[in-house]
Design an enzyme around this catalytic site. Structure first.
Site, PDB file in Angstrom:
ATOM      1  N   ASN A 152       0.939  -1.116   0.074  1.00 25.07           N
ATOM      2  CA  ASN A 152      -0.115   0.122   0.347  1.00 25.07           C
ATOM      3  C   ASN A 152       1.035   1.164   0.128  1.00 25.07           C
ATOM      4  O   ASN A 152       1.491   1.891   0.992  1.00 25.07           O
ATOM      5  CB  ASN A 152      -0.934   0.069   1.402  1.00 25.07           C
ATOM      6  N   LYS A 212       3.592   0.904   2.825  1.00 23.39           N
ATOM      7  CA  LYS A 212       3.109  -0.223   3.913  1.00 23.39           C
ATOM      8  C   LYS A 212       3.325  -1.302   3.192  1.00 23.39           C
ATOM      9  O   LYS A 212       2.693  -1.490   2.086  1.00 23.39           O
ATOM     10  CB  LYS A 212       1.944   0.179   4.462  1.00 23.39           C
ATOM     11  N   ARG A 244      -2.771  -2.180  -3.344  1.00 19.03           N
ATOM     12  CA  ARG A 244      -4.020  -1.135  -3.099  1.00 19.03           C
ATOM     13  C   ARG A 244      -3.695  -0.194  -4.366  1.00 19.03           C
ATOM     14  O   ARG A 244      -2.658   0.541  -4.299  1.00 19.03           O
ATOM     15  CB  ARG A 244      -4.083  -0.690  -1.911  1.00 19.03           C
ATOM     16  N   HIS A 257     -12.583   3.852  -0.242  1.00 15.77           N
ATOM     17  CA  HIS A 257     -12.374   3.091   0.730  1.00 15.77           C
ATOM     18  C   HIS A 257     -13.171   1.647   0.452  1.00 15.77           C
ATOM     19  O   HIS A 257     -13.743   0.923   1.601  1.00 15.77           O
ATOM     20  CB  HIS A 257     -13.351   3.549   2.078  1.00 15.77           C
ATOM     21  N   HIS A 317     -16.734   4.535   8.004  1.00 12.60           N
ATOM     22  CA  HIS A 317     -15.219   4.193   7.883  1.00 12.60           C
ATOM     23  C   HIS A 317     -14.828   5.304   8.246  1.00 12.60           C
ATOM     24  O   HIS A 317     -14.617   6.421   7.697  1.00 12.60           O
ATOM     25  CB  HIS A 317     -14.706   3.766   6.815  1.00 12.60           C
ATOM     26  N   SER A 374      -8.125   8.427   9.231  1.00  7.37           N
ATOM     27  CA  SER A 374      -7.886   9.960   8.890  1.00  7.37           C
ATOM     28  C   SER A 374      -8.533  10.251   7.530  1.00  7.37           C
ATOM     29  O   SER A 374      -8.675  11.490   7.258  1.00  7.37           O
ATOM     30  CB  SER A 374      -6.326   9.863   8.493  1.00  7.37           C
ATOM     31  N   GLY A 375      -8.713   9.500   6.699  1.00  9.60           N
ATOM     32  CA  GLY A 375      -9.590   9.295   5.641  1.00  9.60           C
ATOM     33  C   GLY A 375     -11.126   8.836   6.244  1.00  9.60           C
ATOM     34  O   GLY A 375     -10.957   8.006   6.828  1.00  9.60           O
ATOM     35  N   ARG A 396      -8.713  16.958   5.138  1.00 13.95           N
ATOM     36  CA  ARG A 396      -9.663  17.024   4.030  1.00 13.95           C
ATOM     37  C   ARG A 396     -11.169  17.522   4.442  1.00 13.95           C
ATOM     38  O   ARG A 396     -11.673  17.120   5.539  1.00 13.95           O
ATOM     39  CB  ARG A 396      -9.934  15.768   2.843  1.00 13.95           C
ATOM     40  N   ASP A 409      -5.318  14.770  14.354  1.00  8.62           N
ATOM     41  CA  ASP A 409      -5.312  13.422  14.883  1.00  8.62           C
ATOM     42  C   ASP A 409      -6.475  13.582  15.845  1.00  8.62           C
ATOM     43  O   ASP A 409      -6.620  14.407  17.113  1.00  8.62           O
ATOM     44  CB  ASP A 409      -3.860  13.226  15.536  1.00  8.62           C
ATOM     45  N   ILE A 441     -10.672   5.809  14.123  1.00  4.99           N
ATOM     46  CA  ILE A 441     -11.674   6.298  15.123  1.00  4.99           C
ATOM     47  C   ILE A 441     -12.875   5.531  15.506  1.00  4.99           C
ATOM     48  O   ILE A 441     -13.307   5.488  16.710  1.00  4.99           O
ATOM     49  CB  ILE A 441     -12.072   7.679  14.427  1.00  4.99           C
ATOM     50  N   GLY A 442     -13.544   4.874  14.361  1.00  4.09           N
ATOM     51  CA  GLY A 442     -14.717   4.192  14.551  1.00  4.09           C
ATOM     52  C   GLY A 442     -14.400   3.048  15.526  1.00  4.09           C
ATOM     53  O   GLY A 442     -15.330   2.465  16.311  1.00  4.09           O
ATOM     54  N   GLU A 458      -8.163  -4.099   5.261  1.00  3.60           N
ATOM     55  CA  GLU A 458      -8.043  -3.908   3.882  1.00  3.60           C
ATOM     56  C   GLU A 458      -7.006  -4.642   3.243  1.00  3.60           C
ATOM     57  O   GLU A 458      -7.220  -5.261   2.256  1.00  3.60           O
ATOM     58  CB  GLU A 458      -7.728  -2.554   3.461  1.00  3.60           C
TER      59      GLU A 458
HETATM   60  P1  AMP Z   1      -6.734   5.157  10.336  1.00  2.00           P
HETATM   61  O1  AMP Z   1      -6.494   6.052   9.334  1.00  2.00           O
HETATM   62  O2  AMP Z   1      -7.958   4.146  10.226  1.00  2.00           O
HETATM   63  O3  AMP Z   1      -5.527   4.491  10.994  1.00  2.00           O
HETATM   64  O4  AMP Z   1      -7.351   6.132  11.712  1.00  2.00           O
HETATM   65  C1  AMP Z   1      -6.405   7.171  12.235  1.00  2.00           C
HETATM   66  C2  AMP Z   1      -7.444   7.701  13.013  1.00  2.00           C
HETATM   67  O5  AMP Z   1      -7.981   7.221  14.260  1.00  2.00           O
HETATM   68  C3  AMP Z   1      -6.698   9.304  13.888  1.00  2.00           C
HETATM   69  O6  AMP Z   1      -7.401  10.330  13.897  1.00  2.00           O
HETATM   70  C4  AMP Z   1      -6.497   8.568  15.143  1.00  2.00           C
HETATM   71  O7  AMP Z   1      -6.229   9.732  16.073  1.00  2.00           O
HETATM   72  C5  AMP Z   1      -7.680   7.914  15.334  1.00  2.00           C
HETATM   73  N1  AMP Z   1      -7.778   7.054  16.656  1.00  2.00           N
HETATM   74  C6  AMP Z   1      -6.865   5.680  16.705  1.00  2.00           C
HETATM   75  N2  AMP Z   1      -7.158   5.262  17.951  1.00  2.00           N
HETATM   76  C7  AMP Z   1      -7.825   6.289  18.723  1.00  2.00           C
HETATM   77  C8  AMP Z   1      -8.567   6.301  19.866  1.00  2.00           C
HETATM   78  N3  AMP Z   1      -8.177   5.292  20.875  1.00  2.00           N
HETATM   79  N4  AMP Z   1      -9.505   7.270  20.092  1.00  2.00           N
HETATM   80  C9  AMP Z   1      -9.829   8.147  19.239  1.00  2.00           C
HETATM   81  N5  AMP Z   1      -9.197   8.131  17.949  1.00  2.00           N
HETATM   82  C10 AMP Z   1      -8.424   7.152  17.728  1.00  2.00           C
END
Ligand code: AMP
Length: 404
Positions: A8, A15, A92, A180, A207, A210-211, A240, A282, A328-329, A378
Protein backbone atom coordinates in the site's frame (compact mmCIF):
# COMPACT_ATOMS: atom_id res chain seq x y z
CA UNK A 1 5.76 -21.96 2.56
CA UNK A 2 4.05 -19.85 -0.13
CA UNK A 3 3.60 -16.19 0.73
CA UNK A 4 1.79 -13.15 -0.67
CA UNK A 5 3.16 -9.62 -0.34
CA UNK A 6 0.61 -6.81 0.03
CA UNK A 7 1.75 -3.27 -0.80
CA UNK A 8 0.00 0.00 0.00
CA UNK A 9 2.12 2.87 -1.31
CA UNK A 10 1.42 6.54 -0.56
CA UNK A 11 3.33 9.75 -1.22
CA UNK A 12 5.67 9.47 1.76
CA UNK A 13 5.32 5.87 2.89
CA UNK A 14 5.15 2.32 1.60
CA UNK A 15 3.23 -0.03 3.89
CA UNK A 16 3.56 -3.76 3.36
CA UNK A 17 2.36 -7.04 4.85
CA UNK A 18 3.28 -10.64 4.20
CA UNK A 19 0.72 -13.45 4.41
CA UNK A 20 1.40 -17.16 4.31
CA UNK A 21 -1.02 -19.37 2.39
CA UNK A 22 -2.11 -22.16 4.67
CA UNK A 23 -4.42 -24.54 2.88
CA UNK A 24 -7.20 -23.69 0.46
CA UNK A 25 -7.53 -19.91 0.58
CA UNK A 26 -6.56 -19.62 4.27
CA UNK A 27 -4.19 -16.74 4.90
CA UNK A 28 -2.15 -15.93 7.97
CA UNK A 29 -0.44 -12.57 8.49
CA UNK A 30 3.28 -13.13 9.07
CA UNK A 31 4.51 -9.56 9.31
CA UNK A 32 3.67 -5.96 8.69
CA UNK A 33 5.99 -3.08 8.08
CA UNK A 34 6.44 0.26 6.51
CA UNK A 35 9.07 2.48 5.06
CA UNK A 36 8.00 5.99 6.01
CA UNK A 37 9.56 9.43 5.87
CA UNK A 38 10.41 8.93 2.17
CA UNK A 39 12.31 12.00 0.98
CA UNK A 40 12.56 13.39 4.52
CA UNK A 41 13.56 10.99 7.36
CA UNK A 42 13.34 7.48 5.89
CA UNK A 43 12.78 4.71 8.39
CA UNK A 44 12.01 1.02 7.93
CA UNK A 45 9.93 -0.52 10.71
CA UNK A 46 8.41 -3.97 10.84
CA UNK A 47 6.82 -6.32 13.33
CA UNK A 48 6.07 -10.04 13.24
CA UNK A 49 2.76 -11.85 13.67
CA UNK A 50 2.70 -11.32 17.45
CA UNK A 51 3.80 -7.69 17.25
CA UNK A 52 7.43 -8.70 17.93
CA UNK A 53 9.85 -6.11 16.50
CA UNK A 54 11.69 -7.26 13.36
CA UNK A 55 13.29 -4.03 12.14
CA UNK A 56 13.64 -0.38 13.04
CA UNK A 57 16.26 1.29 10.86
CA UNK A 58 16.88 4.86 9.76
CA UNK A 59 18.30 5.64 6.30
CA UNK A 60 19.95 8.76 4.92
CA UNK A 61 17.54 10.91 2.92
CA UNK A 62 19.48 10.40 -0.33
CA UNK A 63 19.17 6.58 0.00
CA UNK A 64 15.34 6.75 -0.13
CA UNK A 65 14.36 9.69 -2.36
CA UNK A 66 11.14 8.15 -3.68
CA UNK A 67 8.64 5.25 -3.55
CA UNK A 68 10.57 2.90 -5.93
CA UNK A 69 13.70 3.30 -3.79
CA UNK A 70 11.67 2.52 -0.66
CA UNK A 71 10.21 -0.55 -2.37
CA UNK A 72 13.72 -1.70 -3.38
CA UNK A 73 15.01 -1.46 0.19
CA UNK A 74 11.96 -3.13 1.76
CA UNK A 75 12.03 -5.86 -0.93
CA UNK A 76 15.76 -6.53 -0.42
CA UNK A 77 15.22 -6.73 3.35
CA UNK A 78 12.42 -9.28 2.90
CA UNK A 79 14.39 -11.38 0.40
CA UNK A 80 17.93 -11.22 1.76
CA UNK A 81 17.37 -11.12 5.50
CA UNK A 82 14.05 -12.88 6.03
CA UNK A 83 14.35 -15.20 2.98
CA UNK A 84 10.79 -14.30 1.96
CA UNK A 85 10.11 -14.85 -1.74
CA UNK A 86 6.43 -14.08 -2.35
CA UNK A 87 4.63 -15.94 -5.12
CA UNK A 88 2.58 -12.82 -5.93
CA UNK A 89 2.13 -9.18 -4.91
CA UNK A 90 -1.22 -7.51 -4.26
CA UNK A 91 -1.37 -3.71 -4.49
CA UNK A 92 -3.84 -1.17 -3.25
CA UNK A 93 -4.64 1.14 -6.16
CA UNK A 94 -6.97 3.96 -5.32
CA UNK A 95 -8.56 4.45 -8.75
CA UNK A 96 -9.82 1.80 -11.13
CA UNK A 97 -11.75 4.33 -13.22
CA UNK A 98 -15.14 3.56 -14.74
CA UNK A 99 -14.31 0.08 -16.04
CA UNK A 100 -12.43 -1.91 -13.42
CA UNK A 101 -15.08 -3.32 -11.11
CA UNK A 102 -12.83 -6.04 -9.67
CA UNK A 103 -9.15 -6.75 -9.02
CA UNK A 104 -7.00 -7.44 -12.06
CA UNK A 105 -3.64 -9.04 -12.78
CA UNK A 106 -1.30 -6.31 -13.93
CA UNK A 107 0.89 -6.14 -17.02
CA UNK A 108 2.37 -3.16 -18.86
CA UNK A 109 -0.90 -2.60 -20.74
CA UNK A 110 -2.92 -2.42 -17.50
CA UNK A 111 -0.39 0.02 -16.00
CA UNK A 112 -0.80 2.26 -19.05
CA UNK A 113 -4.60 2.18 -18.63
CA UNK A 114 -4.30 2.93 -14.91
CA UNK A 115 -2.02 5.88 -15.67
CA UNK A 116 -5.01 7.52 -17.37
CA UNK A 117 -6.64 7.82 -13.94
CA UNK A 118 -3.75 9.80 -12.43
CA UNK A 119 -5.69 12.97 -13.23
CA UNK A 120 -8.62 11.59 -11.19
CA UNK A 121 -6.47 10.88 -8.11
CA UNK A 122 -3.30 12.94 -8.52
CA UNK A 123 -2.08 12.52 -4.96
CA UNK A 124 -2.56 8.76 -4.73
CA UNK A 125 -2.53 7.03 -8.12
CA UNK A 126 1.09 7.85 -9.16
CA UNK A 127 2.42 6.51 -5.85
CA UNK A 128 0.25 3.39 -6.07
CA UNK A 129 1.59 2.66 -9.56
CA UNK A 130 5.28 3.33 -8.80
CA UNK A 131 5.99 0.02 -6.98
CA UNK A 132 4.00 -1.91 -9.62
CA UNK A 133 6.24 -0.49 -12.33
CA UNK A 134 9.41 -1.15 -10.39
CA UNK A 135 8.42 -4.79 -9.68
CA UNK A 136 7.44 -5.26 -13.37
CA UNK A 137 10.92 -4.04 -14.34
CA UNK A 138 12.90 -6.04 -11.78
CA UNK A 139 10.77 -9.19 -11.39
CA UNK A 140 8.77 -9.48 -14.62
CA UNK A 141 7.68 -13.07 -13.84
CA UNK A 142 6.19 -12.19 -10.45
CA UNK A 143 2.37 -11.97 -10.72
CA UNK A 144 0.97 -8.65 -9.48
CA UNK A 145 -2.65 -7.88 -8.73
CA UNK A 146 -4.16 -4.38 -8.50
CA UNK A 147 -7.07 -4.03 -6.04
CA UNK A 148 -9.07 -0.83 -6.41
CA UNK A 149 -10.72 1.38 -3.80
CA UNK A 150 -13.36 2.30 -6.34
CA UNK A 151 -14.24 -1.22 -7.56
CA UNK A 152 -16.68 -2.17 -4.80
CA UNK A 153 -18.84 0.87 -5.64
CA UNK A 154 -19.21 0.10 -9.34
CA UNK A 155 -22.56 -1.50 -8.48
CA UNK A 156 -24.10 1.99 -8.00
CA UNK A 157 -27.13 2.80 -10.12
CA UNK A 158 -26.72 5.42 -12.88
CA UNK A 159 -28.53 7.99 -10.75
CA UNK A 160 -26.03 7.47 -7.91
CA UNK A 161 -23.09 7.51 -10.34
CA UNK A 162 -23.86 10.90 -11.98
CA UNK A 163 -23.37 14.57 -11.22
CA UNK A 164 -25.77 17.09 -12.72
CA UNK A 165 -23.24 18.21 -15.33
CA UNK A 166 -23.15 17.81 -19.11
CA UNK A 167 -22.92 14.21 -20.22
CA UNK A 168 -19.60 14.64 -22.02
CA UNK A 169 -17.83 15.01 -18.67
CA UNK A 170 -19.48 11.81 -17.38
CA UNK A 171 -18.25 10.02 -20.51
CA UNK A 172 -14.74 11.32 -19.75
CA UNK A 173 -14.92 9.77 -16.29
CA UNK A 174 -16.23 12.58 -14.09
CA UNK A 175 -18.45 10.34 -11.97
CA UNK A 176 -19.31 9.67 -8.36
CA UNK A 177 -16.94 6.74 -7.78
CA UNK A 178 -16.76 6.37 -4.00
CA UNK A 179 -13.63 5.13 -2.19
CA UNK A 180 -12.58 2.95 0.80
CA UNK A 181 -14.10 0.10 -1.23
CA UNK A 182 -11.69 -2.55 0.09
CA UNK A 183 -12.70 -1.67 3.64
CA UNK A 184 -16.42 -1.85 2.82
CA UNK A 185 -15.96 -5.08 0.94
CA UNK A 186 -14.21 -6.59 3.97
CA UNK A 187 -17.08 -5.48 6.24
CA UNK A 188 -19.69 -6.80 3.78
CA UNK A 189 -17.87 -10.17 3.73
CA UNK A 190 -17.58 -10.23 7.53
CA UNK A 191 -21.18 -9.30 8.38
CA UNK A 192 -22.73 -12.71 7.58
CA UNK A 193 -20.55 -14.13 10.38
CA UNK A 194 -20.88 -11.21 12.83
CA UNK A 195 -24.54 -10.41 12.27
CA UNK A 196 -26.19 -13.01 10.01
CA UNK A 197 -29.67 -11.53 10.53
CA UNK A 198 -28.82 -8.15 9.05
CA UNK A 199 -26.07 -9.03 6.55
CA UNK A 200 -28.68 -9.28 3.82
CA UNK A 201 -30.42 -6.09 4.84
CA UNK A 202 -29.83 -2.32 4.68
CA UNK A 203 -26.64 -1.33 6.47
CA UNK A 204 -24.71 1.93 6.81
CA UNK A 205 -20.97 1.46 7.36
CA UNK A 206 -19.01 4.43 8.72
CA UNK A 207 -15.31 4.13 7.88
CA UNK A 208 -13.92 6.77 10.25
CA UNK A 209 -10.14 7.07 10.03
CA UNK A 210 -7.77 9.82 8.85
CA UNK A 211 -9.76 9.45 5.65
CA UNK A 212 -13.46 9.08 6.38
CA UNK A 213 -16.51 8.08 4.39
CA UNK A 214 -19.76 6.19 4.74
CA UNK A 215 -21.30 3.55 2.52
CA UNK A 216 -24.87 2.31 2.13
CA UNK A 217 -24.93 -1.48 1.73
CA UNK A 218 -27.99 -3.30 0.47
CA UNK A 219 -27.64 -7.10 0.76
CA UNK A 220 -23.86 -6.64 0.93
CA UNK A 221 -23.63 -4.49 -2.21
CA UNK A 222 -22.71 -0.81 -2.23
CA UNK A 223 -25.59 1.38 -3.41
CA UNK A 224 -24.36 4.82 -2.30
CA UNK A 225 -21.28 6.48 -0.83
CA UNK A 226 -20.50 9.86 0.72
CA UNK A 227 -17.41 10.15 -1.47
CA UNK A 228 -17.60 11.01 -5.14
CA UNK A 229 -15.21 11.88 -7.95
CA UNK A 230 -12.29 12.20 -5.53
CA UNK A 231 -11.60 11.26 -1.93
CA UNK A 232 -12.29 14.90 -0.93
CA UNK A 233 -16.07 14.73 -0.78
CA UNK A 234 -18.45 13.73 1.99
CA UNK A 235 -17.38 13.67 5.64
CA UNK A 236 -14.75 15.99 7.10
CA UNK A 237 -11.44 14.12 7.48
CA UNK A 238 -8.08 14.61 9.18
CA UNK A 239 -6.92 17.20 6.65
CA UNK A 240 -9.68 17.21 3.96
CA UNK A 241 -12.84 19.30 4.28
CA UNK A 242 -15.42 16.82 3.02
CA UNK A 243 -18.45 18.29 1.31
CA UNK A 244 -17.84 21.91 0.39
CA UNK A 245 -19.67 24.32 -1.89
CA UNK A 246 -17.70 24.56 -5.17
CA UNK A 247 -18.29 28.30 -4.79
CA UNK A 248 -15.65 28.27 -2.03
CA UNK A 249 -13.11 27.04 -4.59
CA UNK A 250 -14.16 29.82 -6.99
CA UNK A 251 -13.70 32.32 -4.15
CA UNK A 252 -10.18 30.98 -3.45
CA UNK A 253 -9.33 31.48 -7.12
CA UNK A 254 -10.91 34.89 -7.70
CA UNK A 255 -10.38 36.57 -4.32
CA UNK A 256 -7.27 34.84 -3.01
CA UNK A 257 -5.50 34.33 -6.32
CA UNK A 258 -4.78 30.69 -5.49
CA UNK A 259 -3.51 28.42 -8.27
CA UNK A 260 -4.83 24.91 -8.98
CA UNK A 261 -1.89 23.30 -7.19
CA UNK A 262 -2.24 25.65 -4.17
CA UNK A 263 -5.90 24.73 -3.92
CA UNK A 264 -5.10 21.04 -4.29
CA UNK A 265 -2.63 21.22 -1.40
CA UNK A 266 -5.04 23.29 0.64
CA UNK A 267 -7.96 20.88 0.19
CA UNK A 268 -5.93 17.69 0.75
CA UNK A 269 -3.60 18.90 3.51
CA UNK A 270 -4.83 21.98 5.38
CA UNK A 271 -8.57 21.56 5.90
CA UNK A 272 -10.72 19.06 7.80
CA UNK A 273 -10.17 18.55 11.52
CA UNK A 274 -6.74 20.16 11.22
CA UNK A 275 -7.99 23.31 9.50
CA UNK A 276 -11.10 23.73 11.61
CA UNK A 277 -9.40 23.11 14.97
CA UNK A 278 -6.04 24.71 14.24
CA UNK A 279 -4.83 22.08 16.75
CA UNK A 280 -4.35 18.72 15.02
CA UNK A 281 -5.63 16.30 12.38
CA UNK A 282 -5.43 13.49 14.95
CA UNK A 283 -8.66 12.65 16.75
CA UNK A 284 -6.83 11.50 19.90
CA UNK A 285 -5.16 14.91 20.24
CA UNK A 286 -8.43 16.72 19.60
CA UNK A 287 -10.22 14.63 22.22
CA UNK A 288 -7.62 15.51 24.83
CA UNK A 289 -7.45 19.21 23.90
CA UNK A 290 -9.15 21.94 25.94
CA UNK A 291 -9.16 24.31 22.95
CA UNK A 292 -12.75 25.32 22.05
CA UNK A 293 -11.86 25.04 18.33
CA UNK A 294 -10.94 21.38 18.91
CA UNK A 295 -14.41 20.89 20.46
CA UNK A 296 -16.00 22.57 17.43
CA UNK A 297 -14.06 20.35 15.02
CA UNK A 298 -15.24 17.19 16.84
CA UNK A 299 -18.82 18.51 16.95
CA UNK A 300 -18.69 19.25 13.22
CA UNK A 301 -17.36 15.73 12.53
CA UNK A 302 -20.20 14.12 14.52
CA UNK A 303 -22.83 16.41 13.05
CA UNK A 304 -21.82 15.67 9.46
CA UNK A 305 -21.83 11.92 10.14
CA UNK A 306 -25.40 12.29 11.41
CA UNK A 307 -26.45 14.31 8.34
CA UNK A 308 -24.87 11.83 5.95
CA UNK A 309 -26.47 8.91 7.80
CA UNK A 310 -29.86 10.50 7.05
CA UNK A 311 -28.93 10.76 3.38
CA UNK A 312 -27.78 7.14 3.16
CA UNK A 313 -30.84 5.88 5.08
CA UNK A 314 -32.96 7.65 2.45
CA UNK A 315 -30.96 5.93 -0.32
CA UNK A 316 -31.64 2.59 1.38
CA UNK A 317 -35.27 3.48 2.17
CA UNK A 318 -34.75 2.37 5.75
CA UNK A 319 -32.03 0.98 7.96
CA UNK A 320 -31.39 -2.42 9.57
CA UNK A 321 -27.95 -1.83 11.12
CA UNK A 322 -25.16 0.70 11.57
CA UNK A 323 -21.48 -0.31 11.63
CA UNK A 324 -18.43 1.64 12.85
CA UNK A 325 -14.97 0.84 11.52
CA UNK A 326 -11.39 2.22 11.01
CA UNK A 327 -9.16 4.05 13.52
CA UNK A 328 -11.74 6.40 15.04
CA UNK A 329 -14.75 4.12 14.53
CA UNK A 330 -13.03 1.15 16.15
CA UNK A 331 -11.39 3.00 19.05
CA UNK A 332 -13.19 6.17 20.07
CA UNK A 333 -16.11 5.39 22.41
CA UNK A 334 -16.77 9.14 22.71
CA UNK A 335 -17.22 9.72 18.99
CA UNK A 336 -19.40 6.61 18.69
CA UNK A 337 -21.58 7.81 21.57
CA UNK A 338 -22.08 11.21 19.91
CA UNK A 339 -22.82 9.66 16.52
CA UNK A 340 -25.36 7.31 18.07
CA UNK A 341 -26.87 10.42 19.71
CA UNK A 342 -27.30 11.86 16.19
CA UNK A 343 -29.19 8.69 15.24
CA UNK A 344 -31.63 8.90 18.17
CA UNK A 345 -34.43 9.98 15.80
CA UNK A 346 -34.15 6.51 14.24
CA UNK A 347 -34.74 4.91 17.64
CA UNK A 348 -31.06 4.00 18.05
CA UNK A 349 -29.77 3.72 21.63
CA UNK A 350 -26.37 2.84 23.06
CA UNK A 351 -25.19 0.50 25.81
CA UNK A 352 -22.51 2.73 27.39
CA UNK A 353 -20.70 -0.15 29.09
CA UNK A 354 -20.46 -2.19 25.87
CA UNK A 355 -19.45 0.94 23.97
CA UNK A 356 -16.64 1.78 26.38
CA UNK A 357 -15.29 -1.78 25.96
CA UNK A 358 -15.28 -1.43 22.13
CA UNK A 359 -17.58 -4.49 22.10
CA UNK A 360 -18.80 -5.87 18.80
CA UNK A 361 -22.47 -5.01 19.49
CA UNK A 362 -22.77 -1.67 21.31
CA UNK A 363 -26.45 -0.74 20.93
CA UNK A 364 -28.86 -0.79 23.89
CA UNK A 365 -31.26 -3.72 24.29
CA UNK A 366 -34.13 -1.31 23.43
CA UNK A 367 -32.45 0.01 20.25
CA UNK A 368 -34.61 -0.27 17.14
CA UNK A 369 -31.45 -0.87 15.09
CA UNK A 370 -28.31 -2.76 16.16
CA UNK A 371 -25.01 -0.88 16.11
CA UNK A 372 -21.77 -2.80 15.59
CA UNK A 373 -18.04 -2.15 15.81
CA UNK A 374 -16.24 -4.25 13.20
CA UNK A 375 -12.47 -3.79 12.76
CA UNK A 376 -11.62 -3.48 9.10
CA UNK A 377 -8.77 -5.27 7.30
CA UNK A 378 -8.12 -3.88 3.84
CA UNK A 379 -4.76 -5.65 3.52
CA UNK A 380 -6.31 -9.07 4.16
CA UNK A 381 -8.90 -8.25 1.49
CA UNK A 382 -6.07 -7.49 -0.97
CA UNK A 383 -4.25 -10.72 -0.05
CA UNK A 384 -7.47 -12.74 -0.53
CA UNK A 385 -8.15 -11.13 -3.92
CA UNK A 386 -4.57 -11.83 -4.99
CA UNK A 387 -4.74 -15.51 -4.04
CA UNK A 388 -8.13 -16.06 -5.64
CA UNK A 389 -7.05 -14.38 -8.88
CA UNK A 390 -3.90 -16.56 -8.92
CA UNK A 391 -5.99 -19.69 -8.39
CA UNK A 392 -8.43 -18.64 -11.11
CA UNK A 393 -5.60 -17.97 -13.58
CA UNK A 394 -3.97 -21.33 -12.72
CA UNK A 395 -7.20 -23.27 -13.30
CA UNK A 396 -7.89 -21.40 -16.57
CA UNK A 397 -4.37 -22.27 -17.75
CA UNK A 398 -4.88 -25.92 -16.80
CA UNK A 399 -8.18 -26.05 -18.70
CA UNK A 400 -6.55 -24.49 -21.76
CA UNK A 401 -3.63 -26.97 -21.61
CA UNK A 402 -6.05 -29.90 -21.38
CA UNK A 403 -8.07 -28.55 -24.30
CA UNK A 404 -5.03 -28.08 -26.55
P1 AMP B 1 -6.80 5.21 10.47
O1 AMP B 1 -6.60 6.15 9.32
O2 AMP B 1 -7.91 4.23 10.25
O3 AMP B 1 -5.53 4.57 10.96
O4 AMP B 1 -7.31 6.12 11.70
C1 AMP B 1 -6.52 7.15 12.21
C2 AMP B 1 -7.38 8.02 13.13
O5 AMP B 1 -7.90 7.19 14.19
C3 AMP B 1 -6.62 9.16 13.78
O6 AMP B 1 -7.40 10.35 13.77
C4 AMP B 1 -6.46 8.68 15.22
O7 AMP B 1 -6.39 9.75 16.13
C5 AMP B 1 -7.76 7.91 15.42
N1 AMP B 1 -7.67 7.02 16.57
C6 AMP B 1 -6.93 5.91 16.73
N2 AMP B 1 -7.10 5.41 17.99
C7 AMP B 1 -7.96 6.24 18.62
C8 AMP B 1 -8.52 6.29 19.95
N3 AMP B 1 -8.22 5.37 20.86
N4 AMP B 1 -9.35 7.31 20.25
C9 AMP B 1 -9.66 8.25 19.33
N5 AMP B 1 -9.16 8.27 18.07
C10 AMP B 1 -8.33 7.28 17.72
Amino acid sequence: MDTILVVNAGSSSVKFQVYSIEGEGILRRQLKGQMDGIGSRPRLRATGSTGNPLADRAYPIEAVPDVPAAMDIAGAWLRDELRIHPIAVGHRVVHGGPDYDRPIQVDHGVVTRLERFIALAPLHQPHNLAPIRSILANFPQLPQVACFDTAFHRTHSPVADHYAIPHQLYAEGVRRYGFHGLSYEYIAKTLPRVAPKIANGRVIVAHLGSGASMCALSAGRSVESTMGFTALDGLPMGTRPGQIDPGVVLYLISEKGMSASNIQNFLYRDCGLKGLSGVSNDMRELESSEDPRARLAIEYFNYRIGLNAGMLAAALQGLDAFVFTAGIGENSATIRAHVVGQLAWLGVTLDPALNSRNAQLISGSDSRIPVYVVPTDEELMIAQHTVSLLMKTASTNQRQERAS
